[in-house]
Design a protein around this motif. Sequence first.
Motif, PDB file in Angstrom:
ATOM      1  N   HIS A   1       0.806  -1.237   0.000  1.00  0.00           N
ATOM      2  CA  HIS A   1       0.000   0.000   0.000  1.00  0.00           C
ATOM      3  C   HIS A   1       0.829   1.272   0.000  1.00  0.00           C
ATOM      4  N   ILE A   2       1.926   1.285   0.777  1.00  0.00           N
ATOM      5  CA  ILE A   2       2.686   2.554   0.870  1.00  0.00           C
ATOM      6  C   ILE A   2       4.168   2.369   0.550  1.00  0.00           C
ATOM      7  N   GLY A   3       4.564   1.148   0.243  1.00  0.00           N
ATOM      8  CA  GLY A   3       5.994   0.920   0.082  1.00  0.00           C
ATOM      9  C   GLY A   3       6.399   0.450  -1.293  1.00  0.00           C
ATOM     10  N   VAL A   4       7.585  -0.144  -1.321  1.00  0.00           N
ATOM     11  CA  VAL A   4       8.093  -0.712  -2.572  1.00  0.00           C
ATOM     12  C   VAL A   4       8.542  -2.145  -2.300  1.00  0.00           C
ATOM     13  N   SER A   5       8.576  -2.936  -3.356  1.00  0.00           N
ATOM     14  CA  SER A   5       9.081  -4.310  -3.268  1.00  0.00           C
ATOM     15  C   SER A   5      10.204  -4.440  -4.270  1.00  0.00           C
ATOM     16  N   GLU A   6      11.040  -5.422  -4.033  1.00  0.00           N
ATOM     17  CA  GLU A   6      12.150  -5.628  -4.978  1.00  0.00           C
ATOM     18  C   GLU A   6      11.976  -6.927  -5.718  1.00  0.00           C
ATOM     19  N   ILE A   7      12.093  -6.872  -7.034  1.00  0.00           N
ATOM     20  CA  ILE A   7      12.077  -8.089  -7.849  1.00  0.00           C
ATOM     21  C   ILE A   7      13.452  -8.192  -8.485  1.00  0.00           C
ATOM     22  N   LEU A   8      14.273  -9.074  -7.924  1.00  0.00           N
ATOM     23  CA  LEU A   8      15.650  -9.258  -8.414  1.00  0.00           C
ATOM     24  C   LEU A   8      16.349  -7.910  -8.642  1.00  0.00           C
ATOM     25  N   GLY A   9      16.296  -7.085  -7.594  1.00  0.00           N
ATOM     26  CA  GLY A   9      17.013  -5.804  -7.647  1.00  0.00           C
ATOM     27  C   GLY A   9      16.218  -4.662  -8.267  1.00  0.00           C
ATOM     28  N   GLU A  10      15.084  -4.970  -8.893  1.00  0.00           N
ATOM     29  CA  GLU A  10      14.258  -3.935  -9.527  1.00  0.00           C
ATOM     30  C   GLU A  10      13.160  -3.519  -8.530  1.00  0.00           C
ATOM     31  N   LYS A  11      13.020  -2.196  -8.307  1.00  0.00           N
ATOM     32  CA  LYS A  11      12.000  -1.747  -7.346  1.00  0.00           C
ATOM     33  C   LYS A  11      10.655  -1.533  -8.032  1.00  0.00           C
ATOM     34  N   VAL A  12       9.613  -2.093  -7.436  1.00  0.00           N
ATOM     35  CA  VAL A  12       8.259  -1.909  -7.985  1.00  0.00           C
ATOM     36  C   VAL A  12       7.324  -1.519  -6.836  1.00  0.00           C
ATOM     37  N   SER A  13       6.221  -0.853  -7.185  1.00  0.00           N
ATOM     38  CA  SER A  13       5.273  -0.554  -6.110  1.00  0.00           C
ATOM     39  C   SER A  13       3.906  -1.115  -6.464  1.00  0.00           C
ATOM     40  N   GLY A  14       3.159  -1.460  -5.416  1.00  0.00           N
ATOM     41  CA  GLY A  14       1.820  -2.032  -5.601  1.00  0.00           C
ATOM     42  C   GLY A  14       0.832  -0.908  -5.854  1.00  0.00           C
ATOM     43  N   PHE A  15       0.274  -0.375  -4.778  1.00  0.00           N
ATOM     44  CA  PHE A  15      -0.756   0.663  -4.943  1.00  0.00           C
ATOM     45  C   PHE A  15      -0.196   2.072  -4.778  1.00  0.00           C
ATOM     46  N   ASP A  16       0.860   2.197  -3.973  1.00  0.00           N
ATOM     47  CA  ASP A  16       1.576   3.466  -3.839  1.00  0.00           C
ATOM     48  C   ASP A  16       0.689   4.635  -3.397  1.00  0.00           C
ATOM     49  N   THR A  17      -0.145   4.388  -2.390  1.00  0.00           N
ATOM     50  CA  THR A  17      -0.864   5.518  -1.798  1.00  0.00           C
ATOM     51  C   THR A  17       0.087   6.242  -0.837  1.00  0.00           C
ATOM     52  N   ASP A  18      -0.295   7.446  -0.422  1.00  0.00           N
ATOM     53  CA  ASP A  18       0.571   8.222   0.479  1.00  0.00           C
ATOM     54  C   ASP A  18       0.369   7.821   1.937  1.00  0.00           C
ATOM     55  N   PHE A  19      -0.844   7.443   2.256  1.00  0.00           N
ATOM     56  CA  PHE A  19      -1.193   6.965   3.598  1.00  0.00           C
ATOM     57  C   PHE A  19      -2.028   5.701   3.424  1.00  0.00           C
ATOM     58  N   VAL A  20      -2.031   4.891   4.483  1.00  0.00           N
ATOM     59  CA  VAL A  20      -2.990   3.775   4.513  1.00  0.00           C
ATOM     60  C   VAL A  20      -3.542   3.682   5.940  1.00  0.00           C
ATOM     61  N   THR A  21      -4.786   3.271   6.063  1.00  0.00           N
ATOM     62  CA  THR A  21      -5.344   3.080   7.408  1.00  0.00           C
ATOM     63  C   THR A  21      -4.929   1.707   7.930  1.00  0.00           C
ATOM     64  N   VAL A  22      -4.695   1.648   9.254  1.00  0.00           N
ATOM     65  CA  VAL A  22      -4.143   0.429   9.860  1.00  0.00           C
ATOM     66  C   VAL A  22      -4.990   0.011  11.060  1.00  0.00           C
ATOM     67  N   ASN A  23      -5.286  -1.277  11.120  1.00  0.00           N
ATOM     68  CA  ASN A  23      -6.010  -1.860  12.247  1.00  0.00           C
ATOM     69  C   ASN A  23      -4.979  -2.306  13.298  1.00  0.00           C
ATOM     70  N   PRO A  24      -5.048  -1.756  14.523  1.00  0.00           N
ATOM     71  CA  PRO A  24      -3.999  -2.031  15.513  1.00  0.00           C
ATOM     72  C   PRO A  24      -4.260  -3.266  16.374  1.00  0.00           C
ATOM     73  N   TYR A  25      -5.291  -4.043  16.057  1.00  0.00           N
ATOM     74  CA  TYR A  25      -5.745  -5.112  16.968  1.00  0.00           C
ATOM     75  C   TYR A  25      -4.652  -6.133  17.263  1.00  0.00           C
ATOM     76  N   LEU A  26      -3.701  -6.300  16.335  1.00  0.00           N
ATOM     77  CA  LEU A  26      -2.665  -7.313  16.578  1.00  0.00           C
ATOM     78  C   LEU A  26      -1.494  -6.781  17.397  1.00  0.00           C
ATOM     79  N   GLY A  27      -1.493  -5.503  17.719  1.00  0.00           N
ATOM     80  CA  GLY A  27      -0.443  -4.960  18.580  1.00  0.00           C
ATOM     81  C   GLY A  27       0.789  -4.501  17.815  1.00  0.00           C
ATOM     82  N   THR A  28       1.846  -4.217  18.599  1.00  0.00           N
ATOM     83  CA  THR A  28       3.022  -3.536  18.039  1.00  0.00           C
ATOM     84  C   THR A  28       3.645  -4.276  16.862  1.00  0.00           C
ATOM     85  N   ASP A  29       3.773  -5.606  16.943  1.00  0.00           N
ATOM     86  CA  ASP A  29       4.455  -6.264  15.809  1.00  0.00           C
ATOM     87  C   ASP A  29       3.625  -6.202  14.529  1.00  0.00           C
ATOM     88  N   GLY A  30       2.323  -5.958  14.681  1.00  0.00           N
ATOM     89  CA  GLY A  30       1.476  -5.799  13.489  1.00  0.00           C
ATOM     90  C   GLY A  30       1.519  -4.387  12.917  1.00  0.00           C
TER      91      GLY A  30
END
Length: 302
Positions: A120-149
């Motif tokens: 949603h907000i980041g990039v992924s690497e495909i064999l050294g090539e950077k690609v982005s999925g949706f590339d929004t500036d913000f995303v809403t996050v559900n905190p129910y799983l706690g800090t590691d989530g």
Amino acid sequence: MIAKLIEKIKQTNAPICVGLDPLISHIPDYILDEKIKKYGKSTKAVAEAFYDFNMAIIDKTYDLIPAVKPQIAMYEEFGIDGMIAYKNTVEYAKSKGLIVIGDAKRGDIGSTSLAYAKAHIGVSEILGEKVSGFDTDFVTVNPYLGTDGVKPFIDVCNSEDKGIFVLVKTSNPSSGEFQDRLIEGTPLYELVANKTCEWGAMSMDGEYSNVGAVVGATYPKMSAILREKMPHTFFLVPGYGAQGGTAEDLKPCFNKDGLGAIVNSSRGIIAAYKQEKYSSLDFADASRAAVKDMIADINRVL
Ligand SMILES: O=c1ccn([C@@H]2O[C@H](COP(=O)(O)O)[C@@H](O)[C@H]2O)c(=O)[nH]1
């Protein structure tokens, strides 16, 4: 990223975002009919109709507003075609200089949250090539799983200069079922607020943090408590308009300087043409008028 959003809010003098939450019932017949003629009664027809509808609304409002908030569920309903319409909408809004808040309410165990954050907000690497999925500036996050989530989202905020809004006190009628429950005397939403401030300290961007909070317009007393507790947290405030939240209800979400919150309205803007004085041909003009009314209504109380 929050600093950029604040800059855009100051430029437009409009602490609002337009919620791009299309439903089939919102789409004027002439747009849907044309797509159905081309693609049949299919997910592709609906998705293309959504995209045309969104583009027209963006074209008529982008000069007045800092941001849009597409709700991913409305697109996901139509599978892959819907998701393509979501991505195209994000790209189109960004091409018009708008900040995009993806309302996807993601959150899972750490490794899965990292994938969501990259999508949603980041990039992924495909064999050294950077690609982005949706590339929004913000995303809403559900905190129910706690800090590691949540932490993977914060890491991506820091590496990519992006932001998140954590669900703290939602606008819906049942939000109190869990969120207002007392835990050793403190309501759960306040405990989530405390954690959100802790998380926020990991990603400051000027006076405010890239880790914001979703705080519903429909619970103004709670908004006031949260505003006091969270001076450096920007609020994304849904619930104005269609859910009954008024400008007066929004006031406690803002700091004394008139900043600190961005208010969303979806149905109230994109379906404004359903009021008697408009025809479906004027749907985008009706949205523009609704945006102007919303800005004036909110600025009246700030
Ligand atoms: O607490 C919350 C969190 C998110 N939402 C979302 O905001 C819009 C509201 O739409 P309206 O038509 O303006 O009521 C929608 O996308 C919700 O999923 C929320 O309402 N409350």
